[in-house]
Design an enzyme around this catalytic site. Structure first.
Site, PDB file in Angstrom:
ATOM      1  N   SER A 151       0.832  -1.193   0.000  1.00  0.00           N
ATOM      2  CA  SER A 151       0.000   0.000   0.000  1.00  0.00           C
ATOM      3  C   SER A 151       0.877   1.258   0.000  1.00  0.00           C
ATOM      4  O   SER A 151       1.683   1.450  -0.901  1.00  0.00           O
ATOM      5  CB  SER A 151      -0.947  -0.041   1.201  1.00  0.00           C
ATOM      6  OG  SER A 151      -2.018   0.862   1.054  1.00  0.00           O
ATOM      7  N   GLU A 245      -9.837  -4.583  -5.848  1.00  0.00           N
ATOM      8  CA  GLU A 245      -9.287  -3.495  -5.027  1.00  0.00           C
ATOM      9  C   GLU A 245      -9.421  -2.151  -5.733  1.00  0.00           C
ATOM     10  O   GLU A 245      -9.309  -2.073  -6.972  1.00  0.00           O
ATOM     11  CB  GLU A 245      -7.805  -3.736  -4.748  1.00  0.00           C
ATOM     12  CG  GLU A 245      -7.493  -4.875  -3.806  1.00  0.00           C
ATOM     13  CD  GLU A 245      -6.048  -4.843  -3.369  1.00  0.00           C
ATOM     14  OE1 GLU A 245      -5.678  -3.868  -2.667  1.00  0.00           O
ATOM     15  OE2 GLU A 245      -5.292  -5.751  -3.732  1.00  0.00           O
TER      16      GLU A 245
END
Length: 308
Positions: A151, A245
């Site tokens: 991330s 996602e």
């Protein structure tokens, strides 16, 4: 796909995603993540952890060293944790790195970089470079280091790679990223199209979190959005992301950017898995499979024997 995958996704969407959407207290999020990591994420038995400090250029950065029960390589995993530049710490990701380190027989080092909003850009970038330089100064050759991140940590990992490549500095053996954030302008289509299918991250909070880190810095600056950086001459990269996602297109466009600069890239897109799913290696078969696949990518580049 395992039977646990939809159960985990359902829990994350109904509980954790909603909690992240409504919680504005950063310290509360930090405490909850630390609690969950302590009680639900566990490294293999016999894994050791200890704190160290890396020093370079007059700066000092703490780092958590994770050592597997059987250490048989001088190579190092240099891992940068995620958390939107705002939360997370080396301990929240130590169990996952303990599992990966055990697969490879090599230690992992997780730098404790400064978090926003207390320390916005460029504090995290400076801390990561300090830890990198300090690790090399300790005697580890760059080619024996594999840089990883998830991330926001993926943004910092790719940012470090771009910085090293553009300056002509020695390259790591490779870089790997789980669900990397690469574009803080949030121009990827999946930010919107996958807002509902995304299992964990609330899309409506993305810009808010980014602003805490940017603190006025231009989001198109390649030093914060690695999608816009130059990677000519960079080390090989391995990236994985889930197709549901909201950061899916961050990963896809990053792969295209790296290939345009002639970087060797391995890209693995999985179906309907949550953000940074390898964290759930204790319960999710797909998480363990992902870490196994990553280990198989790393081994030949370090001349380590395959387990197959």
């Amino acid at each position: 796909m395992s039977l646990l995958r939809p159960l985990l996704n359902g829990y994350l969407r109904q509980i954790e995603k909603r909690r992240l959407a409504r919680t504005t207290d950063v310290s509360h999020i930090r405490r909850r993540l630390a609690f969950q990591a302590r009680y639900f994420f566990h490294a293999p038995r016999g894994t050791r952890q200890r704190w160290d400090t890396f020093t370079a250029g007059g700066r000092h950065v703490g780092a958590l060293e994770v050592v597997p029960p059987e250490l048989n390589s001088d190579a190092v995993i240099f891992y940068i944790h995620g958390g939107g530049f705002v939360f997370g710490n080396p301990r929240t990701h130590a169990a996952m790195l303990g599992h990966l380190a055990g697969l490879l027989g090599m230690r992992a080092v997780l730098p404790e970089y400064a978090l926003a909003p207390e320390s916005p850009y460029p504090a995290a970038v400076a801390d990561i470079r300090t830890a990198w330089n300090g690790l090399i100064a300790s005697g580890v050759r760059p080619s024996r280091i594999f840089v990883g991140g998830d991330s926001a940590g993926g943004a910092l990992a790719l940012g470090l790679l771009a910085e090293l490549a553009s300056s002509g500095a020695a390259q790591p053996g490779g870089v790997f990223c789980f669900s990397p954030l690469t574009d803080l302008t949030f121009s990827g289509e999946s930010i919107r199209s996958n807002a509902k299918s995304e299992a964990l991250l609330p899309a409506q909070r993305a810009h808010e979190m980014a602003q805490l880190y940017l603190a006025g810095q231009d989001a198109e600056d390649p030093r914060v959005s690695p999608l816009f950086a130059n990677y000519k001459g960079a080390a090989p990269v391995w990236i994985t992301v889930g197709d549901t996602e909201m950061l899916r297109d961050d990963a896809r466009r990053m792969v295209a950017r790296l290939k345009a600069d002639k970087v060797q890239v391995t890209f693995v897109e999985q179906h309907d898995l949550p953000h940074v799913w390898p964290l759930f290696h204790n319960i999710l078969p797909e998480a363990r499979q992902c870490l196994n696949a990553l280990a198989e990518w790393i081994r030949p580049q370090l001349d380590l024997p395959s387990e197959n």
